[in-house]
Design an enzyme around this catalytic site. Structure first.
Site, PDB file in Angstrom:
ATOM      1  CG  HIS A   1      -2.102  -1.036   1.257  1.00 29.15           C
ATOM      2  ND1 HIS A   1      -3.253  -0.840   2.009  1.00 29.15           N
ATOM      3  CD2 HIS A   1      -2.357  -1.529   0.154  1.00 29.15           C
ATOM      4  CE1 HIS A   1      -4.182  -1.502   1.760  1.00 29.15           C
ATOM      5  NE2 HIS A   1      -3.787  -2.056   0.597  1.00 29.15           N
TER       6      HIS A   1
ATOM      7  CE1 TYR B   1      -4.524   3.836   9.700  1.00 29.72           C
ATOM      8  CE2 TYR B   1      -4.752   3.437  12.027  1.00 29.72           C
ATOM      9  CZ  TYR B   1      -4.188   3.334  10.895  1.00 29.72           C
ATOM     10  OH  TYR B   1      -3.167   2.508  10.845  1.00 29.72           O
TER      11      TYR B   1
ATOM     12  N   PRO C   1      -2.292   0.265  19.530  1.00 30.43           N
ATOM     13  CG  PRO C   1      -4.247  -0.924  19.180  1.00 30.43           C
ATOM     14  CD  PRO C   1      -3.541  -0.271  20.082  1.00 30.43           C
TER      15      PRO C   1
ATOM     16  CE  LYS D   1       4.852   3.598  13.207  1.00 23.86           C
ATOM     17  NZ  LYS D   1       5.369   3.227  11.954  1.00 23.86           N
TER      18      LYS D   1
ATOM     19  CE1 TYR E   1      -0.352   3.931   9.740  1.00 20.19           C
ATOM     20  CE2 TYR E   1       0.429   2.933   7.741  1.00 20.19           C
ATOM     21  CZ  TYR E   1      -0.188   2.909   8.810  1.00 20.19           C
ATOM     22  OH  TYR E   1      -1.360   2.095   9.073  1.00 20.19           O
TER      23      TYR E   1
END
Ligand code: FAD
Ligand code: DHB
Length: 389
Positions: A72, A201, A292, A296, A383
């Site tokens: 992705h 998200y 979460p 990570k 990220y």
């Protein structure tokens, strides 16, 4: 029994360390208190940073990941009824993430270990660690009903948050930092094609939701819930209804399907310092936990054992202890960066309570990261995994 590195725990940290040592010609024995089937089917993380992907490839365990994993290049942030794309790769020098379940990483590592015929003992009991400040630390345990003692040069405590290694360090030596969050995640694995091309998200008045996936046929979705949420109160219809309410958009449909698995995860931040005591080295969740939201946890575990393996290789090849002496500090730089990022993502996206001031701060921050290149770049580089630490 005698080995060079005794590894307690066959999660991502312990298994990856064993593989890196094997490649370098260093002996290890891995002991695990659960059975193989349990370890291979414990559903947890799903996002691998590019650095994790590269390490698994270099260690010769990336073939199935490269066939079945899904690369992705972005994520979506959803709030105030709109979905905003964050083009991670564009913002972070072309770096990307791979969707490949922790269960699959663990299966690949176990298969490689067994194929090499190297010791990996499941279902051990009564594990204790001894003589940590000597040159011959020991692990005692029982296996197949017999008491065993394993003499090692060093012990790697890769036994997760509830393991025995961290509590074996005498009191007064570790400094711990902790934050518990007043919410958890209810996660499901559903047998339905993901309704999204990239992770979503979602910030919502009813609470946070996350849309993720495992494969073209399997979706992985989460909703914010109480930390002690009773699953009995969540029949499948209620989970889908809540997901629809929190992620719904005009012109887009969340497809539903049979739920194969559901579970509740509490959320906490935790760090224990230093990550070493004598010849015991802690790695992964044994030393630190992140909530979460930034994906990570698994990546940090892999990053710790990369540093530990390099230090051990230097020590065995040239006798230098510089890497081992610097292990804790080297890990903690990345650990604290991930602690901050995970806390920040968690605070920005979850329903924190009824305080209207908190809500306005969250919305302002979300508008900022989806409209300013500088803010989006900061999110993106964290990220996909920082390379500059
Ligand atoms: P673990 O995976 O915990 O492995 C430790 C191993 O040690 C286990 O196999 C355990 O059985 C074994 N062990 C424990 N005690 C002993 C003992 N006394 N003797 C021998 N063996 C022992 N991260 C994300 O990024 N995204 C997520 O969605 C996500 N979901 C999670 C859900 C849950 C319920 C949990 C607990 C964690 C989740 N995480 C998630 C975090 C991520 O899965 C962990 O960071 C990762 O598993 C850390 O790997 P590890 O090897 O350090 O520890
Ligand atoms: C997943 C888990 C996470 O914690 C996250 O931030 C993204 C994805 C997952 O399980 O797919």
């Amino acid at each position: 029994m005698r080995t060079q590195v005794g590894i307690v725990g066959a999660g991502p940290a312990g298994l990856t360390l064993a593989r890196l040592l094997e490649v370098a010609g260093i002996e290890s024995v891995v002991i695990e208190n659960r059975d193989r089937d349990y370890v291979e089917h414990r559903i947890r993380a799903g996002v691998l940073e590019q650095g994790t992907v590269e390490l698994l490839r270099e260690a010769g365990v990336g073939a199935r990941m490269d066939r079945e994993g899904i690369v992705h290049h972005g994520i979506h942030l959803q709030f105030e009824g709109e979905r905003h794309h964050v083009p991670l790769s564009e913002l972070a020098d072309g770096r990307s993430i791979m969707i490949y379940g922790q269960t699959e990483v663990v299966k690949d590592l176990i298969a490689a270990r067994l194929e090499s015929g190297l010791p990996l003992l499941f279902e051990v009991d009564d594990v204790t660690v001894h003589d940590l400040q000597t040159e011959l630390p020991r692990i005692r345990f029982t296996h197949d009903g017999a008491a065993q003692e394993l003499e090692c040069d060093v012990i790697a405590g890769c036994d997760g948050f509830h393991g025995v290694c961290r509590p074996s360090i005498p009191s007064g030596i570790l400094r711990t930092f902790e934050r518990e969050y007043p919410f958890g995640w209810l996660g499901i694995l559903a047998q339905v094609a993901p309704s999204i091309d990239e992770l979503v998200y979602a910030h919502n008045d009813r609470g946070f939701a996350l849309l993720s996936l495992r494969s073209p046929e399997l979706s992985r979705y989460y909703v914010q819930c109480r930390p002690d949420e009773d699953l009995a109160e969540w029949p499948d219809e209620r989970i889908w209804e809540e997901l629809q309410l929190r992620t719904g958009l005009a012109g887009w449909t969340l497809h539903e399907g049979p739920i194969l698995e559901k579970g509740v995860t509490g959320m906490r931040s935790f760090v224990a310092e230093p990550m070493q005591h004598g010849r015991l080295f802690l790695a992964g969740d044994a030393a630190h936990i992140v909530p979460p939201t930034g994906a990570k946890g698994l990546n940090l575990a892999v990053s710790d054992v990369r540093i530990l393996a390099d230090a051990l290789i230097d020590w065995y090849r040239s006798g230098t202890t510089a890497g081992l002496d610097g292990y804790s500090n080297a890990c903690l730089r990345r650990v604290w960066r991930a602690e901050h990022f995970s806390w920040w993502m968690t605070s920005m996206l979850h329903k924190l309570g009824e305080d209207p001031f908190d809500l306005q701060l969250q919305l302002s921050q979300l508008r900022y990261v989806t409209s300013s290149q500088a803010a989006a770049r900061s999110l993106a580089e964290n990220y996909v995994g920082l390379t500059t630490l």
